[in-house]
Scaffold this active site. Structure first.
Site, PDB file in Angstrom:
ATOM      1  N   GLU A  32       0.817  -1.205   0.000  1.00  0.00           N
ATOM      2  CA  GLU A  32       0.000   0.000   0.000  1.00  0.00           C
ATOM      3  C   GLU A  32       0.853   1.257   0.000  1.00  0.00           C
ATOM      4  OE1 GLU A  32      -3.962  -1.766   2.201  1.00  0.00           O
ATOM      5  OE2 GLU A  32      -2.754  -0.314   3.293  1.00  0.00           O
ATOM      6  N   GLU A  74      -1.428 -10.214  -6.136  1.00  0.00           N
ATOM      7  CA  GLU A  74      -1.470 -10.977  -7.372  1.00  0.00           C
ATOM      8  C   GLU A  74      -0.631 -10.320  -8.463  1.00  0.00           C
ATOM      9  OE1 GLU A  74      -5.676 -11.368  -5.543  1.00  0.00           O
ATOM     10  OE2 GLU A  74      -4.006  -9.951  -5.509  1.00  0.00           O
TER      11      GLU A  74
END
Length: 160
Positions: free
Chosen positions: A64, A75
């Protein structure tokens, strides 16, 4: 006018012990990756482990950023790393696990839309389906034999 029905076939496992041995190992690597995710804002940790056709396993986790769109999901972190490090290898299987630091996560959590599109790109690129297993921290595990089950009517290079 006519209606068109689109169906997805998914396999649901009740526990990790039901999974094939190699998938249990891959899911454990995804779980380890999840624990190292950087998610100070959402407190939602995701781990991914990818098995390539050359036998290599690549991991990723969400990263983040205070400028939210600048972060990256687990992913895509794993897929792009695999593409950069092993550009000729095909992705065979992905194992994904996600969990919240705020509450127990026991339902299977599939890839987000952006990740589905990235996985779809690699399925098209390699002309081979990618098996995807996903779960919460604990509980049932869902298997899709291809991203097409999770993203029917996907957008790919054939439209360009």
């Amino acid at each position: 006018m006519k209606d068109v029905k689109i169906e997805s076939v998914l396999t649901v496992y009740d526990t990790l012990e039901e999974l094939p041995e190699g998938i249990v190992s891959l899911m454990k690597k995804a779980s380890e990756a999840r624990l190292n995710a950087y998610a100070p804002y959402s407190k939602f940790l995701v781990g991914a482990a990818i098995l390539l056709d050359n036998g290599e396993v690549v991991i990723g986790n969400n990263q983040e950023n205070a400028s939210y769109p600048s972060g990256l999901c687990a992913e895509r972190t794993a897929i792009y790393y695999a593409g950069a490090k092993f550009p000729k290898a095909k992705i065979v299987t992905m194992a994904l696990t996600a969990g919240s630091q705020m509450q127990a996560t026991t339902s299977p959590i599939p890839p987000c839309g952006a990740c589905r599109q990235a996985i779809a790109e690699y399925e098209v690129k390699q002309d081979t389906p990618i098996e995807i297993y996903f779960m919460g921290e604990t509980g049932k595990i869902v298997k899709s034999n291809s991203l097409a089950n999770l993203l029917p009517l996907g957008f790919d290079r054939s439209f360009l």
